[in-house]
Design a protein around this motif. Structure first.
Motif, PDB file in Angstrom:
ATOM      1  N   UNK A  16       0.821  -1.216   0.000  1.00  0.00           N
ATOM      2  CA  UNK A  16       0.000   0.000   0.000  1.00  0.00           C
ATOM      3  C   UNK A  16       0.854   1.265   0.000  1.00  0.00           C
ATOM      4  N   UNK A  17       2.105   1.173   0.469  1.00  0.00           N
ATOM      5  CA  UNK A  17       2.975   2.352   0.459  1.00  0.00           C
ATOM      6  C   UNK A  17       3.662   2.564  -0.893  1.00  0.00           C
ATOM      7  N   UNK A  18       3.356   1.728  -1.886  1.00  0.00           N
ATOM      8  CA  UNK A  18       3.909   1.893  -3.225  1.00  0.00           C
ATOM      9  C   UNK A  18       5.148   1.049  -3.501  1.00  0.00           C
ATOM     10  N   UNK A  19       5.752   0.501  -2.480  1.00  0.00           N
ATOM     11  CA  UNK A  19       6.934  -0.340  -2.673  1.00  0.00           C
ATOM     12  C   UNK A  19       6.511  -1.746  -3.090  1.00  0.00           C
ATOM     13  N   UNK A  20       7.438  -2.489  -3.668  1.00  0.00           N
ATOM     14  CA  UNK A  20       7.179  -3.859  -4.097  1.00  0.00           C
ATOM     15  C   UNK A  20       7.803  -4.827  -3.112  1.00  0.00           C
ATOM     16  N   UNK A  21       7.101  -5.921  -2.867  1.00  0.00           N
ATOM     17  CA  UNK A  21       7.566  -6.926  -1.915  1.00  0.00           C
ATOM     18  C   UNK A  21       7.579  -8.286  -2.600  1.00  0.00           C
ATOM     19  N   UNK A  22       8.657  -9.026  -2.401  1.00  0.00           N
ATOM     20  CA  UNK A  22       8.758 -10.386  -2.910  1.00  0.00           C
ATOM     21  C   UNK A  22       8.961 -11.347  -1.752  1.00  0.00           C
ATOM     22  N   UNK A  23       8.246 -12.466  -1.768  1.00  0.00           N
ATOM     23  CA  UNK A  23       8.357 -13.478  -0.709  1.00  0.00           C
ATOM     24  C   UNK A  23       8.582 -14.843  -1.333  1.00  0.00           C
ATOM     25  N   UNK A  24       9.354 -15.664  -0.615  1.00  0.00           N
ATOM     26  CA  UNK A  24       9.576 -17.034  -1.050  1.00  0.00           C
ATOM     27  C   UNK A  24       9.600 -17.932   0.190  1.00  0.00           C
ATOM     28  N   UNK A  34       4.644 -22.600   6.816  1.00  0.00           N
ATOM     29  CA  UNK A  34       5.755 -22.145   5.986  1.00  0.00           C
ATOM     30  C   UNK A  34       6.620 -21.094   6.675  1.00  0.00           C
ATOM     31  N   UNK A  35       7.923 -21.181   6.424  1.00  0.00           N
ATOM     32  CA  UNK A  35       8.891 -20.168   6.857  1.00  0.00           C
ATOM     33  C   UNK A  35       9.255 -19.391   5.607  1.00  0.00           C
ATOM     34  N   UNK A  36       9.055 -18.062   5.633  1.00  0.00           N
ATOM     35  CA  UNK A  36       9.285 -17.262   4.431  1.00  0.00           C
ATOM     36  C   UNK A  36      10.395 -16.243   4.655  1.00  0.00           C
ATOM     37  N   UNK A  37      11.017 -15.836   3.561  1.00  0.00           N
ATOM     38  CA  UNK A  37      11.965 -14.724   3.526  1.00  0.00           C
ATOM     39  C   UNK A  37      11.384 -13.714   2.554  1.00  0.00           C
ATOM     40  N   UNK A  38      11.657 -12.428   2.806  1.00  0.00           N
ATOM     41  CA  UNK A  38      11.102 -11.417   1.912  1.00  0.00           C
ATOM     42  C   UNK A  38      12.144 -10.382   1.539  1.00  0.00           C
ATOM     43  N   UNK A  39      11.915  -9.737   0.408  1.00  0.00           N
ATOM     44  CA  UNK A  39      12.731  -8.626  -0.060  1.00  0.00           C
ATOM     45  C   UNK A  39      11.783  -7.505  -0.472  1.00  0.00           C
ATOM     46  N   UNK A  40      12.259  -6.257  -0.383  1.00  0.00           N
ATOM     47  CA  UNK A  40      11.469  -5.114  -0.823  1.00  0.00           C
ATOM     48  C   UNK A  40      12.294  -4.257  -1.758  1.00  0.00           C
ATOM     49  N   UNK A  41      11.606  -3.557  -2.655  1.00  0.00           N
ATOM     50  CA  UNK A  41      12.283  -2.703  -3.626  1.00  0.00           C
ATOM     51  C   UNK A  41      11.320  -1.607  -4.076  1.00  0.00           C
ATOM     52  N   UNK A  42      11.883  -0.597  -4.754  1.00  0.00           N
ATOM     53  CA  UNK A  42      11.063   0.519  -5.217  1.00  0.00           C
ATOM     54  C   UNK A  42      10.315   0.188  -6.509  1.00  0.00           C
ATOM     55  N   UNK A  43      10.888  -0.703  -7.343  1.00  0.00           N
ATOM     56  CA  UNK A  43      10.226  -1.057  -8.596  1.00  0.00           C
ATOM     57  C   UNK A  43      10.028  -2.569  -8.668  1.00  0.00           C
TER      58      UNK A  43
END
Length: 150
Positions: A16-24, A34-43
């Protein structure tokens, strides 16, 4: 309609803040959650790149696999690492029965680079003819086609 990613590729979404989130998913805990790790980025493009890098760094657990290792060692490693964490207890019990009572005793001493299709065909034929371990007095000594699935 959104495009669906393949299983194991992870999830990418815009927050919702406009950033992108990836989870695996990197594994499962003792309760099979599940145990997940995540990354965030601007695009989105940057997030996909970071997620791929994360998956690449986590995929290093297969370094112990080599072409000259025994099939039984590989089968145990594959089951414990990749298959077992996502299975229900009753399914785990069935898989362990097949793997540790039939597959590993018969094929476990063969090296991966020496395993041939004829080895597997002989294994299937042996199971169909006399693969039953228990209750042979009630049933035939061979296993059914459904059990062997040749």
């Amino acid at each position: 309609m959104a495009k669906r990613r393949k299983s194991g590729e992870g999830l990418i979404r815009q927050r919702t803040d406009g950033r992108w989130e990836g989870r695996v998913v990197v594994g499962y805990d003792e309760k099979n959650l599940p145990i997940t790790k995540k990354v965030t980025a601007k695009s989105k493009h940057e997030c996909v790149a970071k997620l791929d890098a994360l998956k690449e760094s986590l995929g290093k657990s297969t370094e112990k696999i080599s072409a000259d290792m025994l099939f039984g060692e590989w089968m145990d490693f594959w089951y414990q690492t990749y298959s077992k964490p996502g299975l229900r207890p009753s399914t785990q019990e069935g898989y362990e029965n097949h793997i540790y009572k039939h597959i590993i005793p018969a094929l476990g001493k063969i090296r991966l680079n020496k395993l041939t299709p004829s080895d597997l065909e002989l294994f299937y034929a042996k199971l169909k003819k006399g693969g039953r371990i228990r209750r042979t007095e009630i049933y035939d000594e061979g296993l059914s086609d459904r059990t062997v699935r040749a």
